[in-house]
Scaffold this motif. Structure first.
Motif, PDB file in Angstrom:
ATOM      1  N   LEU A   1       1.042  -1.278   0.218  1.00  0.00           N
ATOM      2  CA  LEU A   1       0.233   0.115   0.121  1.00  0.00           C
ATOM      3  C   LEU A   1       0.942   1.284  -0.086  1.00  0.00           C
ATOM      4  CD1 LEU A   1      -2.681   1.508   0.431  1.00  0.00           C
ATOM      5  CD2 LEU A   1      -2.485   1.193   2.858  1.00  0.00           C
ATOM      6  N   THR A   2       0.861   2.083  -0.828  1.00  0.00           N
ATOM      7  CA  THR A   2       1.182   3.419  -0.897  1.00  0.00           C
ATOM      8  C   THR A   2       0.324   4.480  -1.102  1.00  0.00           C
ATOM      9  OG1 THR A   2       3.153   2.457  -2.199  1.00  0.00           O
ATOM     10  CG2 THR A   2       2.811   4.871  -2.195  1.00  0.00           C
ATOM     11  N   LEU A   3       0.663   5.591   0.062  1.00  0.00           N
ATOM     12  CA  LEU A   3      -0.517   6.636   0.263  1.00  0.00           C
ATOM     13  C   LEU A   3       0.286   7.890  -0.132  1.00  0.00           C
ATOM     14  CD1 LEU A   3      -1.753   5.624   3.690  1.00  0.00           C
ATOM     15  CD2 LEU A   3      -2.867   5.276   1.441  1.00  0.00           C
ATOM     16  N   VAL A   4      -0.212   8.738  -0.951  1.00  0.00           N
ATOM     17  CA  VAL A   4       0.519   9.911  -1.318  1.00  0.00           C
ATOM     18  C   VAL A   4      -0.713  11.014  -0.945  1.00  0.00           C
ATOM     19  CG1 VAL A   4       1.466  11.270  -3.365  1.00  0.00           C
ATOM     20  CG2 VAL A   4       1.521   8.681  -3.537  1.00  0.00           C
ATOM     21  N   PRO A   5      -0.335  11.710   0.179  1.00  0.00           N
ATOM     22  CA  PRO A   5      -1.337  12.809   0.609  1.00  0.00           C
ATOM     23  C   PRO A   5      -1.597  13.933  -0.318  1.00  0.00           C
ATOM     24  CG  PRO A   5       0.688  12.676   2.104  1.00  0.00           C
ATOM     25  CD  PRO A   5       0.699  11.576   1.097  1.00  0.00           C
ATOM     26  N   VAL A   6      -0.348  14.272  -0.747  1.00  0.00           N
ATOM     27  CA  VAL A   6      -0.664  15.567  -1.811  1.00  0.00           C
ATOM     28  C   VAL A   6       0.295  15.511  -2.903  1.00  0.00           C
ATOM     29  CG1 VAL A   6      -0.279  17.967  -1.928  1.00  0.00           C
ATOM     30  CG2 VAL A   6      -0.926  17.076   0.237  1.00  0.00           C
ATOM     31  N   ALA A   7      -0.762  15.137  -3.941  1.00  0.00           N
ATOM     32  CA  ALA A   7       0.010  14.767  -5.235  1.00  0.00           C
ATOM     33  C   ALA A   7       0.767  16.004  -6.142  1.00  0.00           C
ATOM     34  CB  ALA A   7      -0.687  14.058  -6.239  1.00  0.00           C
ATOM     35  N   ASN A   8       0.150  17.295  -5.759  1.00  0.00           N
ATOM     36  CA  ASN A   8       0.436  18.400  -6.293  1.00  0.00           C
ATOM     37  C   ASN A   8       0.534  19.436  -5.367  1.00  0.00           C
ATOM     38  OD1 ASN A   8       0.366  21.028  -7.782  1.00  0.00           O
ATOM     39  ND2 ASN A   8      -0.835  19.858  -9.470  1.00  0.00           N
ATOM     40  N   PRO A   9       1.806  19.695  -4.633  1.00  0.00           N
ATOM     41  CA  PRO A   9       2.225  20.122  -3.531  1.00  0.00           C
ATOM     42  C   PRO A   9       1.885  21.770  -4.087  1.00  0.00           C
ATOM     43  CG  PRO A   9       3.781  18.657  -3.557  1.00  0.00           C
ATOM     44  CD  PRO A   9       2.915  18.567  -4.915  1.00  0.00           C
ATOM     45  N   LEU A  10       2.323  22.356  -5.161  1.00  0.00           N
ATOM     46  CA  LEU A  10       2.227  23.629  -5.325  1.00  0.00           C
ATOM     47  C   LEU A  10       0.826  23.992  -5.569  1.00  0.00           C
ATOM     48  CD1 LEU A  10       3.610  26.309  -6.260  1.00  0.00           C
ATOM     49  CD2 LEU A  10       3.502  25.336  -8.619  1.00  0.00           C
ATOM     50  N   ALA A  11       0.055  23.313  -6.295  1.00  0.00           N
ATOM     51  CA  ALA A  11      -1.516  23.763  -6.331  1.00  0.00           C
ATOM     52  C   ALA A  11      -2.061  23.568  -4.951  1.00  0.00           C
ATOM     53  CB  ALA A  11      -2.031  22.869  -7.239  1.00  0.00           C
ATOM     54  N   PHE A  12      -1.453  22.658  -4.029  1.00  0.00           N
ATOM     55  CA  PHE A  12      -1.994  22.858  -2.522  1.00  0.00           C
ATOM     56  C   PHE A  12      -1.721  23.971  -1.800  1.00  0.00           C
ATOM     57  CE2 PHE A  12      -1.867  21.181   1.865  1.00  0.00           C
ATOM     58  CZ  PHE A  12      -3.241  20.373   1.995  1.00  0.00           C
ATOM     59  N   LYS A  13      -0.613  24.351  -2.061  1.00  0.00           N
ATOM     60  CA  LYS A  13      -0.046  25.592  -1.243  1.00  0.00           C
ATOM     61  C   LYS A  13      -0.902  26.565  -1.750  1.00  0.00           C
ATOM     62  CE  LYS A  13       4.085  28.553  -0.583  1.00  0.00           C
ATOM     63  NZ  LYS A  13       5.598  28.631  -0.810  1.00  0.00           N
ATOM     64  N   GLN A  14      -1.096  26.692  -2.974  1.00  0.00           N
ATOM     65  CA  GLN A  14      -1.667  27.958  -3.745  1.00  0.00           C
ATOM     66  C   GLN A  14      -3.395  27.845  -3.278  1.00  0.00           C
ATOM     67  OE1 GLN A  14       1.043  28.394  -7.225  1.00  0.00           O
ATOM     68  NE2 GLN A  14      -0.744  27.621  -7.509  1.00  0.00           N
ATOM     69  N   LYS A  15      -4.027  26.838  -2.919  1.00  0.00           N
ATOM     70  CA  LYS A  15      -5.339  26.391  -2.695  1.00  0.00           C
ATOM     71  C   LYS A  15      -5.993  26.800  -4.111  1.00  0.00           C
ATOM     72  CE  LYS A  15      -5.249  28.000   2.107  1.00  0.00           C
ATOM     73  NZ  LYS A  15      -5.831  28.738   3.294  1.00  0.00           N
ATOM     74  N   THR A  16      -5.274  26.132  -5.142  1.00  0.00           N
ATOM     75  CA  THR A  16      -6.011  26.192  -6.405  1.00  0.00           C
ATOM     76  C   THR A  16      -6.138  24.933  -7.050  1.00  0.00           C
ATOM     77  OG1 THR A  16      -3.569  26.641  -7.592  1.00  0.00           O
ATOM     78  CG2 THR A  16      -4.929  28.791  -6.814  1.00  0.00           C
ATOM     79  N   ARG A  17      -6.595  24.818  -8.409  1.00  0.00           N
ATOM     80  CA  ARG A  17      -6.853  23.584  -8.972  1.00  0.00           C
ATOM     81  C   ARG A  17      -5.358  23.165  -9.460  1.00  0.00           C
ATOM     82  NH1 ARG A  17     -10.881  20.204 -11.364  1.00  0.00           N
ATOM     83  NH2 ARG A  17     -10.554  19.491 -13.317  1.00  0.00           N
ATOM     84  N   GLU A  18      -4.702  24.169  -9.964  1.00  0.00           N
ATOM     85  CA  GLU A  18      -3.480  23.745 -10.851  1.00  0.00           C
ATOM     86  C   GLU A  18      -2.505  24.652 -10.142  1.00  0.00           C
ATOM     87  OE1 GLU A  18      -4.222  25.135 -14.833  1.00  0.00           O
ATOM     88  OE2 GLU A  18      -6.208  24.104 -14.851  1.00  0.00           O
ATOM     89  N   GLY A  19      -1.119  23.997 -10.310  1.00  0.00           N
ATOM     90  CA  GLY A  19      -0.111  24.755 -10.100  1.00  0.00           C
ATOM     91  C   GLY A  19       0.395  25.644 -11.158  1.00  0.00           C
ATOM     92  N   GLU A  20       0.974  25.109 -12.178  1.00  0.00           N
ATOM     93  CA  GLU A  20       1.188  25.857 -13.573  1.00  0.00           C
ATOM     94  C   GLU A  20       0.384  25.224 -14.357  1.00  0.00           C
ATOM     95  OE1 GLU A  20       5.459  25.277 -14.502  1.00  0.00           O
ATOM     96  OE2 GLU A  20       5.967  26.371 -12.443  1.00  0.00           O
ATOM     97  N   ARG A  21      -0.335  24.108 -14.371  1.00  0.00           N
ATOM     98  CA  ARG A  21      -1.191  23.447 -15.253  1.00  0.00           C
ATOM     99  C   ARG A  21      -1.969  22.438 -14.684  1.00  0.00           C
ATOM    100  NH1 ARG A  21      -0.005  18.568 -17.168  1.00  0.00           N
ATOM    101  NH2 ARG A  21       2.249  17.990 -17.425  1.00  0.00           N
ATOM    102  N   ASN A  22      -2.916  21.823 -15.409  1.00  0.00           N
ATOM    103  CA  ASN A  22      -3.773  20.656 -14.623  1.00  0.00           C
ATOM    104  C   ASN A  22      -2.970  19.519 -14.719  1.00  0.00           C
ATOM    105  OD1 ASN A  22      -5.878  18.846 -14.022  1.00  0.00           O
ATOM    106  ND2 ASN A  22      -7.155  19.925 -15.111  1.00  0.00           N
ATOM    107  N   LEU A  23      -2.805  18.782 -13.459  1.00  0.00           N
ATOM    108  CA  LEU A  23      -1.737  17.645 -13.346  1.00  0.00           C
ATOM    109  C   LEU A  23      -2.501  16.747 -14.163  1.00  0.00           C
ATOM    110  CD1 LEU A  23       0.752  16.054 -12.292  1.00  0.00           C
ATOM    111  CD2 LEU A  23      -0.613  16.148 -10.052  1.00  0.00           C
ATOM    112  N   ASN A  24      -3.788  16.601 -14.016  1.00  0.00           N
ATOM    113  CA  ASN A  24      -4.749  15.421 -14.466  1.00  0.00           C
ATOM    114  C   ASN A  24      -5.028  15.664 -15.909  1.00  0.00           C
ATOM    115  OD1 ASN A  24      -5.485  13.041 -13.233  1.00  0.00           O
ATOM    116  ND2 ASN A  24      -7.569  13.628 -13.151  1.00  0.00           N
ATOM    117  N   ARG A  25      -4.512  16.366 -16.631  1.00  0.00           N
ATOM    118  CA  ARG A  25      -4.438  16.296 -17.894  1.00  0.00           C
ATOM    119  C   ARG A  25      -3.003  16.176 -18.502  1.00  0.00           C
ATOM    120  NH1 ARG A  25      -8.716  15.866 -16.126  1.00  0.00           N
ATOM    121  NH2 ARG A  25     -10.449  17.541 -16.420  1.00  0.00           N
ATOM    122  N   HIS A  26      -2.765  15.371 -19.760  1.00  0.00           N
ATOM    123  CA  HIS A  26      -1.208  15.206 -20.031  1.00  0.00           C
ATOM    124  C   HIS A  26      -0.479  14.717 -19.158  1.00  0.00           C
ATOM    125  CE1 HIS A  26       1.415  15.838 -23.528  1.00  0.00           C
ATOM    126  NE2 HIS A  26       2.182  16.002 -22.767  1.00  0.00           N
TER     127      HIS A  26
END
Length: 329
Positions: free
Chosen positions: A71-96
């Motif tokens: 079992l592998t648990l990744v609490p924050v897959a996009n730390p920059l977006a999490f820090k910014q409280k935004t959907r994306e950091g520089e772009r949508n991680l869940n596309r491309h």
């Protein structure tokens, strides 16, 4: 309102160090399947991050024990977006979501690290939330096929996992309809439609996304926790109480409608799974043209403030296939 100071220490670390990904892996000596769980692929969808931190704490302190497999648990897959409280950091991680030989942006660098991690596992559980109010639901990919776009041979396993997560509905057929949105924008379907789940399937695994509720719903983290427990129980990785299985027919995505003007408006405050009949008006274009449902079914992912050219809402229908279909698992 949650502030950085009130976050659990693991999530404070993600905010403080957005240039570092961290995950936690447990490997039992007894053989079994391997599961990876992602939170905060989108930085404003925090329920998964909180649920995963709780699971890490439970495993660390012995309240939850891995009995077999990995079992592998990744609490924050996009730390920059999490820090910014935004959907994306520089772009949508869940596309491309495809590793690049020469990463060009923040999400490329995240993908470079996460993609091989996903490929080392059999199954992925990706924890998300959504924009407008509505009931939680799980999402699966294509039915078994040998096509060029998304060939797949594990639909039955994927559907069985989705049904085990405690969500009151399951939705299938994401990429096919997402490709229609690209065509509606006069684009050719391509790598932009590939997210974590699609990548996982391309590596021989299978994947389920669970949309745990509205972003700000305090119950969404509890939904995410039930989903983690449901996956652990279903795969036999841990002795935990499983949530009730979903036994009804899955909703199949059939249509997507793009917002064409900032003056386009939805006719009412639609929620995902609100039922519609053929001919029901869902929205009004800027010039007064009604946008009606072409068939009976339900609305999904309504986004009244979608950007022009982006998905305004989806429509799904309900199939009732023969007993042999993967719906009936």
């Amino acid at each position: 309102m949650t502030t950085t100071e009130t976050l659990p220490p693991l999530l404070q670390r993600a905010v403080a160090q957005p240039d570092v990904l961290h995950w936690h892996t447990w490997a039992a000596l007894a053989p079994g399947p391997s599961l990876v769980v992602l939170g905060a692929v989108h930085g404003n969808e925090v329920c998964g991050a909180h649920a995963i931190v709780r699971a890490i704490d439970d495993l660390t302190h012995g309240r939850l024990r891995l009995q077999r497999g990995r079992l592998t648990l990744v609490p924050v897959a996009n730390p920059l977006a999490f820090k910014q409280k935004t959907r994306e950091g520089e772009r949508n991680l869940n596309r491309h979501f495809l590793p690049q030989p020469a990463p060009r942006d923040y999400e490329d660098r995240v993908t470079h690290q996460l993609a091989p991690l996903l490929a080392q596992h059999d199954a992925l559980l990706d924890l998300h939330s959504f924009h407008t109010p509505g009931a939680p639901f799980a999402m699966v990919g294509p039915r078994d096929n040998a096509g060029a776009r998304e060939p797949f041979a594990r639909a039955a396993e994927e559907m069985a996992l989705a049904r085990a997560l405690g969500a009151p509905q399951v939705v299938e057929g994401w990429l096919e309809v997402y490709d229609r949105a690209a065509l509606a924008r006069s684009e050719q379907p391509g790598d932009d439609g590939i997210g974590t789940n699609e990548y996982m399937r391309s590596q021989g695994g299978y994947a389920v996304t669970i949309e745990c509720g509205q972003h700000e719903d305090p119950e969404a983290a509890a939904v995410a926790t039930r989903a983690i427990h449901g996956a652990l129980a279903h795969l036999g990785l841990a002795d935990v109480t499983a949530p009730p299985r979903f036994t009804g027919p899955a909703a199949r995505l059939k249509d997507v409608v793009l917002r064409q003007s900032p003056d386009d408006r939805l006719l009412r405050d639609w929620h995902s799974f609100d039922a519609v009949q053929a001919g029901d008006v869902i929205g009004i274009r800027a010039d007064g043209t009604p946008v009606a449902a072409p068939h009976a079914g339900c609305v999904l992912f309504p986004h009244p403030e979608a950007d022009v050219g982006q998905e305004w809402f989806y429509l799904a229908g309900f199939d009732f296939p023969s007993q042999g279909s993967n719906h009936r698992l």
